[in-house]
Design a protein around this motif. Structure first.
Motif, mmCIF file in Angstrom:
data_model
loop_
_atom_site.group_PDB
_atom_site.id
_atom_site.type_symbol
_atom_site.label_atom_id
_atom_site.label_comp_id
_atom_site.label_asym_id
_atom_site.label_seq_id
_atom_site.Cartn_x
_atom_site.Cartn_y
_atom_site.Cartn_z
ATOM 1 N N PRO A 28 0.820 -1.218 0.000
ATOM 2 C CA PRO A 28 0.000 0.000 0.000
ATOM 3 C C PRO A 28 0.855 1.271 0.000
ATOM 4 C CG PRO A 28 -0.700 -1.507 1.723
ATOM 5 C CD PRO A 28 0.570 -2.051 1.155
ATOM 6 N N PHE A 29 0.389 2.278 -0.673
ATOM 7 C CA PHE A 29 1.001 3.601 -0.741
ATOM 8 C C PHE A 29 2.381 3.621 -1.394
ATOM 9 C CE2 PHE A 29 -1.720 3.626 3.095
ATOM 10 C CZ PHE A 29 -2.741 4.409 2.569
ATOM 11 N N SER A 30 2.816 2.517 -1.997
ATOM 12 C CA SER A 30 4.137 2.512 -2.633
ATOM 13 C C SER A 30 4.156 3.390 -3.878
ATOM 14 C CB SER A 30 4.558 1.091 -2.988
ATOM 15 O OG SER A 30 3.702 0.573 -3.970
ATOM 16 N N THR A 31 2.991 3.698 -4.430
ATOM 17 C CA THR A 31 2.974 4.525 -5.638
ATOM 18 C C THR A 31 3.432 5.951 -5.364
ATOM 19 O OG1 THR A 31 0.628 4.924 -5.293
ATOM 20 C CG2 THR A 31 1.229 3.207 -6.865
ATOM 21 N N TYR A 32 3.548 6.348 -4.108
ATOM 22 C CA TYR A 32 4.131 7.659 -3.811
ATOM 23 C C TYR A 32 5.593 7.688 -4.251
ATOM 24 C CZ TYR A 32 0.054 8.900 -1.101
ATOM 25 O OH TYR A 32 -1.223 9.199 -0.713
ATOM 26 N N TYR A 33 6.251 6.551 -4.183
ATOM 27 C CA TYR A 33 7.667 6.479 -4.525
ATOM 28 C C TYR A 33 7.924 5.749 -5.843
ATOM 29 C CZ TYR A 33 7.707 7.491 0.423
ATOM 30 O OH TYR A 33 7.460 8.049 1.630
ATOM 31 N N TYR A 34 7.107 4.751 -6.133
ATOM 32 C CA TYR A 34 7.334 3.895 -7.287
ATOM 33 C C TYR A 34 6.137 3.929 -8.227
ATOM 34 C CZ TYR A 34 10.847 2.125 -4.123
ATOM 35 O OH TYR A 34 11.894 2.032 -3.251
ATOM 36 N N ARG A 35 6.401 3.644 -9.472
ATOM 37 C CA ARG A 35 5.357 3.597 -10.488
ATOM 38 C C ARG A 35 4.458 2.377 -10.292
ATOM 39 N NH1 ARG A 35 7.865 4.308 -16.269
ATOM 40 N NH2 ARG A 35 9.473 4.844 -14.811
ATOM 41 N N ASN A 36 4.956 1.337 -9.676
ATOM 42 C CA ASN A 36 4.190 0.110 -9.465
ATOM 43 C C ASN A 36 4.286 -0.296 -7.996
ATOM 44 O OD1 ASN A 36 6.934 -0.245 -10.045
ATOM 45 N ND2 ASN A 36 6.663 -2.407 -10.351
ATOM 46 N N ASP A 37 3.373 -1.141 -7.528
ATOM 47 C CA ASP A 37 3.351 -1.512 -6.119
ATOM 48 C C ASP A 37 3.914 -2.903 -5.849
ATOM 49 O OD1 ASP A 37 1.365 -3.060 -7.201
ATOM 50 O OD2 ASP A 37 -0.220 -2.368 -5.872
ATOM 51 N N SER A 38 4.543 -3.500 -6.851
ATOM 52 C CA SER A 38 5.110 -4.836 -6.706
ATOM 53 C C SER A 38 6.377 -4.951 -7.536
ATOM 54 C CB SER A 38 4.122 -5.899 -7.188
ATOM 55 O OG SER A 38 2.951 -5.847 -6.427
ATOM 56 N N PRO A 39 7.326 -5.777 -7.067
ATOM 57 C CA PRO A 39 8.531 -5.970 -7.870
ATOM 58 C C PRO A 39 8.230 -6.749 -9.149
ATOM 59 C CG PRO A 39 8.607 -7.344 -5.896
ATOM 60 C CD PRO A 39 7.378 -6.497 -5.801
ATOM 61 N N GLN A 40 8.980 -6.463 -10.176
ATOM 62 C CA GLN A 40 8.853 -7.151 -11.456
ATOM 63 C C GLN A 40 10.017 -8.118 -11.676
ATOM 64 O OE1 GLN A 40 6.053 -6.401 -13.412
ATOM 65 N NE2 GLN A 40 5.561 -5.322 -11.542
ATOM 66 N N LYS A 41 10.949 -8.123 -10.729
ATOM 67 C CA LYS A 41 12.145 -8.964 -10.848
ATOM 68 C C LYS A 41 12.538 -9.446 -9.461
ATOM 69 C CE LYS A 41 16.865 -8.784 -12.634
ATOM 70 N NZ LYS A 41 17.863 -7.973 -13.315
ATOM 71 N N ALA A 42 13.067 -10.680 -9.405
ATOM 72 C CA ALA A 42 13.555 -11.236 -8.142
ATOM 73 C C ALA A 42 14.841 -12.002 -8.405
ATOM 74 C CB ALA A 42 12.512 -12.156 -7.526
ATOM 75 N N LEU A 43 15.822 -11.819 -7.533
ATOM 76 C CA LEU A 43 17.063 -12.601 -7.553
ATOM 77 C C LEU A 43 16.998 -13.541 -6.364
ATOM 78 C CD1 LEU A 43 19.600 -9.768 -8.347
ATOM 79 C CD2 LEU A 43 18.883 -11.601 -9.864
ATOM 80 N N LEU A 44 17.074 -14.846 -6.640
ATOM 81 C CA LEU A 44 16.839 -15.850 -5.610
ATOM 82 C C LEU A 44 17.981 -16.853 -5.535
ATOM 83 C CD1 LEU A 44 13.177 -16.588 -6.712
ATOM 84 C CD2 LEU A 44 13.877 -15.107 -4.818
ATOM 85 N N LYS A 45 18.156 -17.434 -4.345
ATOM 86 C CA LYS A 45 19.081 -18.540 -4.186
ATOM 87 C C LYS A 45 18.495 -19.729 -4.948
ATOM 88 C CE LYS A 45 20.196 -17.072 0.473
ATOM 89 N NZ LYS A 45 20.020 -17.354 1.902
ATOM 90 N N PRO A 46 19.316 -20.593 -5.523
ATOM 91 C CA PRO A 46 18.784 -21.785 -6.191
ATOM 92 C C PRO A 46 17.967 -22.632 -5.209
ATOM 93 C CG PRO A 46 21.095 -21.483 -6.730
ATOM 94 C CD PRO A 46 20.776 -20.494 -5.655
ATOM 95 N N GLY A 47 16.892 -23.225 -5.694
ATOM 96 C CA GLY A 47 16.055 -24.060 -4.843
ATOM 97 C C GLY A 47 14.622 -24.100 -5.315
ATOM 98 N N LYS A 48 13.773 -24.710 -4.486
ATOM 99 C CA LYS A 48 12.359 -24.856 -4.810
ATOM 100 C C LYS A 48 11.586 -23.677 -4.217
ATOM 101 C CE LYS A 48 8.601 -28.163 -4.681
ATOM 102 N NZ LYS A 48 8.174 -29.503 -4.313
ATOM 103 N N TYR A 49 10.695 -23.108 -5.028
ATOM 104 C CA TYR A 49 9.935 -21.932 -4.613
ATOM 105 C C TYR A 49 8.466 -22.070 -4.974
ATOM 106 C CZ TYR A 49 14.289 -19.487 -3.790
ATOM 107 O OH TYR A 49 15.511 -19.120 -3.305
ATOM 108 N N THR A 50 7.639 -21.437 -4.170
ATOM 109 C CA THR A 50 6.237 -21.234 -4.482
ATOM 110 C C THR A 50 6.045 -19.727 -4.559
ATOM 111 O OG1 THR A 50 5.600 -23.199 -3.258
ATOM 112 C CG2 THR A 50 3.866 -21.615 -3.720
#
Length: 149
Positions: free
Chosen positions: A71-93
């Protein structure tokens, strides 16, 4: 009055993209050792607009941890969710959100990520209120996700 309206619109729409999410505890990140997950919104459409009628695909949760739809992230960012993630190798949901200006839906997907792998989250409109969302290996184009119920 016109300048004030433009300023308020710019403030509400934000100026920058929300930064990538990462579960890596290091300042120096060698992407060849980690999994890169990007949405097709980020990878294929660099200049998005709030006024566009195109759908956005957002990363909302990774292994149950909320990383998007802030919530309210649009004050700082154009979108309210990340579009990219850098993750350790492994199983994810992960939970992805397919979002249009007046509609949205969530998709929960499972995948196994390997070091150096780039994964694209993709979506396709099938028909009335029907959308397919999946993950594919960017290099091979092969679907690598399964639906979680």
């Amino acid at each position: 009055m016109k300048k004030a309206t433009i300023f308020i619109a710019a403030l509400l729409s934000g100026c920058a993209e929300m930064p990538a999410y990462s579960n890596i505890e290091s300042d120096f990140i060698d992407e060849s050792k980690y999994v890169t997950l990007e949405t097709d919104t980020y990878a294929e459409r660099k200049s998005r607009s709030l006024l566009s009628l195109e759908a956005n695909l957002n990363i909302i949760r990774i292994n149950g941890k909320k990383v998007g739809d802030i919530p309210f992230s649009t004050y700082y960012y154009r979108n309210d969710s990340p579009q990219k993630a850098l993750l350790k190798p492994g199983k994810y949901t992960i939970q992805l959100e397919y979002k249009l200006p007046s509609h949205f839906l969530f998709a929960n997907l499972e995948f196994l990520g390997h070091a150096g792998q780039k994964i694209l989250a993709k979506s396709a409109y099938i028909g009335l209120n029907r959308v397919d969302v999946w993950l594919e290996d960017a290099e091979t184009g092969k679907k690598i996700s399964s639906r979680v119920k």
